[in-house]
Motif scaffolding. Structure first.
Motif, PDB file in Angstrom:
ATOM      1  N   GLY A 502      19.022 -15.392 -34.673  1.00  0.00           N
ATOM      2  CA  GLY A 502      19.510 -16.438 -33.936  1.00  0.00           C
ATOM      3  C   GLY A 502      19.963 -16.416 -35.637  1.00  0.00           C
ATOM      4  O   GLY A 502      20.067 -15.658 -36.221  1.00  0.00           O
ATOM      5  N   GLY A 503      20.871 -17.834 -35.872  1.00  0.00           N
ATOM      6  CA  GLY A 503      21.284 -18.248 -37.281  1.00  0.00           C
ATOM      7  C   GLY A 503      20.329 -18.558 -38.171  1.00  0.00           C
ATOM      8  O   GLY A 503      20.647 -17.595 -38.992  1.00  0.00           O
ATOM      9  N   ASP A 504      19.005 -18.749 -37.966  1.00  0.00           N
ATOM     10  CA  ASP A 504      18.219 -18.803 -39.266  1.00  0.00           C
ATOM     11  C   ASP A 504      18.228 -17.383 -39.341  1.00  0.00           C
ATOM     12  O   ASP A 504      18.006 -17.097 -40.818  1.00  0.00           O
ATOM     13  N   VAL A 505      17.502 -16.312 -38.336  1.00  0.00           N
ATOM     14  CA  VAL A 505      17.149 -14.776 -38.527  1.00  0.00           C
ATOM     15  C   VAL A 505      18.323 -14.353 -39.289  1.00  0.00           C
ATOM     16  O   VAL A 505      18.852 -13.278 -40.894  1.00  0.00           O
ATOM     17  N   LEU A 506      19.856 -14.696 -38.691  1.00  0.00           N
ATOM     18  CA  LEU A 506      20.950 -13.721 -40.178  1.00  0.00           C
ATOM     19  C   LEU A 506      21.010 -14.322 -41.232  1.00  0.00           C
ATOM     20  O   LEU A 506      21.329 -13.309 -41.376  1.00  0.00           O
ATOM     21  N   SER A 507      20.441 -15.424 -41.185  1.00  0.00           N
ATOM     22  CA  SER A 507      20.838 -15.671 -42.953  1.00  0.00           C
ATOM     23  C   SER A 507      19.815 -15.456 -43.559  1.00  0.00           C
ATOM     24  O   SER A 507      20.070 -14.830 -44.762  1.00  0.00           O
ATOM     25  N   GLY A 508      18.573 -15.024 -42.613  1.00  0.00           N
ATOM     26  CA  GLY A 508      17.591 -14.638 -43.911  1.00  0.00           C
ATOM     27  C   GLY A 508      17.979 -13.024 -44.047  1.00  0.00           C
ATOM     28  O   GLY A 508      17.460 -12.576 -45.097  1.00  0.00           O
ATOM     29  N   ILE A 509      18.652 -12.218 -43.502  1.00  0.00           N
ATOM     30  CA  ILE A 509      18.672 -10.830 -43.891  1.00  0.00           C
ATOM     31  C   ILE A 509      19.853 -10.859 -44.586  1.00  0.00           C
ATOM     32  O   ILE A 509      19.676 -10.223 -45.342  1.00  0.00           O
ATOM     33  N   ASN A 510      20.696 -11.633 -44.654  1.00  0.00           N
ATOM     34  CA  ASN A 510      21.922 -12.104 -45.401  1.00  0.00           C
ATOM     35  C   ASN A 510      20.855 -12.836 -46.800  1.00  0.00           C
ATOM     36  O   ASN A 510      21.451 -11.543 -48.072  1.00  0.00           O
ATOM     37  N   LYS A 511      20.151 -13.211 -46.651  1.00  0.00           N
ATOM     38  CA  LYS A 511      19.856 -13.563 -48.386  1.00  0.00           C
ATOM     39  C   LYS A 511      18.340 -12.136 -48.462  1.00  0.00           C
ATOM     40  O   LYS A 511      18.757 -11.818 -50.182  1.00  0.00           O
ATOM     41  N   ALA A 512      17.943 -11.475 -47.206  1.00  0.00           N
ATOM     42  CA  ALA A 512      16.646 -10.884 -48.316  1.00  0.00           C
ATOM     43  C   ALA A 512      18.083  -9.804 -48.876  1.00  0.00           C
ATOM     44  O   ALA A 512      17.570  -9.017 -50.072  1.00  0.00           O
ATOM     45  N   ILE A 513      18.958  -9.374 -47.974  1.00  0.00           N
ATOM     46  CA  ILE A 513      19.837  -8.592 -49.081  1.00  0.00           C
ATOM     47  C   ILE A 513      20.316  -8.879 -50.792  1.00  0.00           C
ATOM     48  O   ILE A 513      20.126  -7.616 -50.870  1.00  0.00           O
ATOM     49  N   GLU A 514      20.587 -10.082 -50.575  1.00  0.00           N
ATOM     50  CA  GLU A 514      20.842 -10.414 -51.453  1.00  0.00           C
ATOM     51  C   GLU A 514      20.189 -10.398 -52.905  1.00  0.00           C
ATOM     52  O   GLU A 514      20.298  -9.747 -53.554  1.00  0.00           O
ATOM     53  N   LEU A 515      19.026 -10.905 -52.072  1.00  0.00           N
ATOM     54  CA  LEU A 515      17.502 -10.563 -53.922  1.00  0.00           C
ATOM     55  C   LEU A 515      17.234  -9.403 -53.693  1.00  0.00           C
ATOM     56  O   LEU A 515      16.956  -9.069 -54.797  1.00  0.00           O
ATOM     57  N   ALA A 516      17.196  -8.012 -52.693  1.00  0.00           N
ATOM     58  CA  ALA A 516      17.017  -7.370 -53.078  1.00  0.00           C
ATOM     59  C   ALA A 516      17.909  -7.091 -54.148  1.00  0.00           C
ATOM     60  O   ALA A 516      18.273  -6.052 -54.778  1.00  0.00           O
ATOM     61  N   GLU A 517      19.393  -6.697 -53.755  1.00  0.00           N
ATOM     62  CA  GLU A 517      20.330  -5.888 -55.105  1.00  0.00           C
ATOM     63  C   GLU A 517      20.208  -6.396 -55.862  1.00  0.00           C
ATOM     64  O   GLU A 517      20.399  -5.978 -56.922  1.00  0.00           O
TER      65      GLU A 517
END
Length: 793
Positions: A502-517
């Motif tokens: 859902g929305g929280d999971v999608l936000s989490g994936i986007n944030k995780a990629i941002e942090l990884a980058e």
């Protein structure tokens, strides 16, 4: 560790276990020689087919069985059949001989004598026996035979039950034991557990105790079979088959045989009387009500007055069958909303009602029993838990459950209720150690009763558990945790119902990629629990659609699409490690990752057509991209597109990770199947590092995707019409399939055209939105939310 390569094995005995063990080895790429006896009526015949009839019939029965013992049907080509009289000499070409014949010592020893005539020195020789002491089997054999002989106890069905007990004798070379432990783990995908040569080994000793203890409690507490199965299944982290249904599947006679074996051969067992067979159970066996194998056991399928099939339950007092009764317990109702198993377990065991009382006695008895089995059946605590989780499908082990309920508090309650604990547990608590397990630096440590210290559980680096990195959380929200899992790699997991997205999971994936980058080499996406993810949160989609919040719905679909594209187009590698169910949106995530490291037992597919939608998170787009890349001059372009279309239109789900390659979900030469589910996160992390260290460059979004327009659209529409006319597709199936075809052809274009991924995403989103406005699609979604199955409308 013994350095050896297993290219070919021989399986001696083609019964239920032998044929399925053969299939599992063939499934991992090993050549198999499957042998059995010559049928009596063919002993004097020269006809090869007649002499091999028994083994061939057994293999065919295995292949046709459900669930399938093979990952893909073509692996059966690796199995050669024969018989002991004509083909036993061929074991000389084998690297490992596995005996799986009838459970009689004289027959096994006689076969071993013949095996020694042809077996190469140094060849592994193991037995799958579960009822005969391993040490007795090798008596009288050569030193080389004894050195290479061991028990390898697979659980049925071998493909699905992940336990492999390794039982050495006093003569077994330790290097052979090390090899089997490693091979079973890495290549067979098993949880390999070192067991002592004691009756029923580890899993069956504990598992059958648990069932026999329940048989005692059901009498004392005046409960029914339906009561017990409601309380001992998924509610407490056990399989749906719970207790009595499990007995029917395994065979009630088999259960009784194991229980009698423990009673007869374990005179020092403090709970020996628990293994006494109740009178009602003896009557069930005498009536030949042995479970599924005889058509009825504790349950019986019957036709109701209306002609529909119903399941009836045995009344243990009258030994008569009656309609199933749905139990009602206040504590069970109160814990239904609680998804977290550990929290639910605490609530249930503390409950004041009859269910709570039963679960207290059940757990107290189990905890007492496992404490006294150390060091009798195992020197290590974790081996007992590993055996029960892998062999009986428990979500958490017995000692782990004890930790959850609080060891010290529970021991006090047990003793007050008349249950004893082994002295080593009291010593552990007295020394200030309050749990059997603890986590340090991302690694699980387990209490060792011999040294009275905590030691790392073997395989810690290979068996990465994301939740062990709780002290390394770098970001979190209501659903997700993002961890630093070492070596400059991040890992993300989420905890929602069925791990839906859902929305929280999608936000989490986007944030995780941002942090990884920003600060890391890459990201691993994985989950714990039985399944990776059942897909997008259809409940949210339904609510937005029913309230006609189309702007909100459009935003949600865009967010999903953009997140999947972010998975694909990030400046660091993103690797997904699915297992169990990876459906719909979870499959779309796998399609967009730089690499997938699925567990062999991953069931994945784009299933949206079943609920009256099309894949809307980039899945339809990605199948078009892959169809475009697969088009070549030797084959009509529409064929490639049609195959991809049919995969989505029929909502095909791969029944293994290997089968997903054939459906075009995983990519040959890139995605990598991990046989042992426990290794998938570790393998995904290695893949992130390999991609990063080899000079990873962010790919460019595609603008060269070939779509075929009207030339293919007409052909697909004709096919859809044919399916409808033949009765394979309902009116609404036709509506949805045409929407899918329109998107996959790139719309109503007059000629083949090259388009961008974004063009296809826009078409996909528009079609998805339009279908959310269809009443029959909403009916299907509502049906899934209520019953788990879509209505056919």
């Amino acid at each position: 560790m013994s350095k050896r390569i297993i290219k070919k094995i021989a399986v001696l005995g083609s019964g239920v276990m032998g044929s399925r063990i053969a299939c599992h080895f063939a499934g991992i790429g090993v050549q198999v020689l499957l042998l059995d006896i010559v049928p009596k009526d063919a002993e004097t015949s020269d006809n090869k087919a007649a002499r091999n009839k028994l083994v061939n019939d057994a293999l065919q029965a295995a292949i046709k069985s459900n669930p399938s013992p093979v990952y893909t049907k073509d692996v059966v080509k690796r199995i050669t059949t024969g018989n002991f009289d004509d083909n036993l000499k061929e074991i000389g070409t084998c690297d490992w001989v596995i005996e799986v014949v009838v459970e009689r010592l004289d027959i096994k020893r006689s076969l071993y004598e013949r095996v020694e005539q042809f077996r190469k020195p140094g060849t592994l020789i193991t037995s799958n026996t579960s009822g005969i002491p391993i040490g007795m089997l090798s008596e009288g054999r050569s030193d080389d035979f004894k050195k290479h002989f061991c028990g390898t106890h697979f659980f049925n069905p071998p493909r699905y039950l992940r336990l492999l007990e390794i039982i050495p004798t006093k003569d077994t070379d330790p290097a052979i034991v090390d090899f089997l432990m490693h091979y079973g783990d890495l290549y067979l995908g098993k949880t390999t557990v070192l067991a002592k040569d004691t009756p029923a080994f580890i899993a069956n000793r504990i598992g059958v105790y648990g069932m026999m203890a329940i048989f005692g409690l059901i009498d004392k507490m005046g409960m029914t079979i339906d009561d017990i199965d409601a309380l001992t299944g998924p509610l407490i982290g056990r399989p749906k088959s719970a207790t009595f249904r499990t007995a029917d599947v395994v065979g009630i006679d088999t259960l009784v045989k194991v229980a009698k074996g423990v009673y007869d051969n374990c005179p020092q067992d403090e709970a020996r009387e628990t293994f006494q067979i109740p009178e009602w159970l003896n009557k069930v066996v005498a009536n030949n009500w042995l479970g599924d194998k005889t058509g009825q056991g504790f349950f019986s399928k019957r036709k109701s007055a209306t002609g529909e099939k119903e399941i009836y339950t045995l009344d243990l007092k009258t030994l008569e069958y009656g309609p199933r009764a749905k139990p009602k317990f206040a504590s069970v109702d109160a814990t239904k909303p609680v998804d977290d198993l550990k929290q639910r377990l605490k609530m249930l065991v503390a409950a004041p009602d009859k269910a709570g009382e039963f679960l207290r006695h059940f757990h107290y008895g189990l905890f007492s029993y496992i404490s006294h089995r150390i060091p009798e059946i195992s020197d290590e605590v974790y081996r007992i838990d590993d055996a029960m989780m892998a062999g009986f499908g428990w979500e958490i082990g017995a000692f782990e459950s004890w930790d959850v309920l609080g060891v010290e508090k529970t021991v006090q309650a047990m003793q007050a209720a008349g249950y004893s604990v082994a002295p080593w547990v009291e010593e552990m608590l007295a020394s200030g150690n309050k749990s059997f397990y603890k986590v340090e630096g991302g690694q699980t440590l387990c209490y060792d009763p011999q040294t009275k210290t905590y030691k790392p559980v073997p395989g810690g680096k290979d068996f990465i558990i994301l939740s062990n990195f709780k002290d390394k959380i770098v970001w979190k929200n209501a659903a997700c945790n993002v961890y630093d899992i070492g070596d400059e790699v991040l890992g993300i997991q989420w905890n929602t119902k069925m791990n839906s997205i859902g929305g929280d999971v999608l936000s989490g994936i986007n944030k995780a990629i941002e942090l990884a980058e920003k600060d890391y080499k890459g990201l691993v996406i994985a989950n714990e629990g039985p399944n990776f993810s059942a897909g997008a949160n259809v409940g949210m989609i339904f609510m937005l659609a029913i309230e006609q919040e189309y702007d909100e719905l459009d935003f949600a679909i865009r967010l999903f699409q953009n997140t999947m594209m972010r998975v694909r187009y990030s400046s660091v590698p993103v690797v997904v490690a699915p297992h169990g169910l990876a459906l719909g949106g979870a499959c779309e995530m796998s399609l967009h990752a730089d690499k997938c490291c699925p567990s062999a037992e991953t069931y994945t597919g784009l299933v949206e057509l079943g609920v009256g939608l099309i894949p809307g998170g980039g899945g339809t787009k990605e199948f078009v991209v892959r169809a475009s890349d697969d088009m070549h001059e030797d084959e009509p372009e529409t064929i490639t597109l049609k195959n991809r279309f049919l995969t989505i239109a029929t909502a095909k789900v791969a029944t293994s990770a290997q089968e997903a390659f054939g459906l075009g979900i995983y990519r040959k030469g890139l995605d990598e199947v991990v046989m042992n589910q426990n290794r998938r996160v570790s393998e995904a992390k290695k893949s992130v590092l390999e991609l990063s260290d080899s000079g990873y460059v962010m790919p460019l979004q595609r603008k060269d995707v070939k779509v075929l327009g009207r030339s293919a659209l007409g052909a697909l529409y004709a096919g859809i019409h044919g399916m409808h006319q033949a009765g394979y597709a309902t009116d609404h199936d036709t509506v949805v399939a045409k929407k899918l075809a329109y998107v996959m052809c790139g719309g109503d274009l007059s000629e083949p055209t090259f388009v961008s991924e974004q063009y296809l995403l826009d078409l996909e989103r528009e079609a998805f939105l339009s279908l959310c406005g269809e009443r029959k699609s909403l009916e299907r979604i509502q049906s899934v939310l209520k019953s788990g199955k879509p209505v056919r409308n």
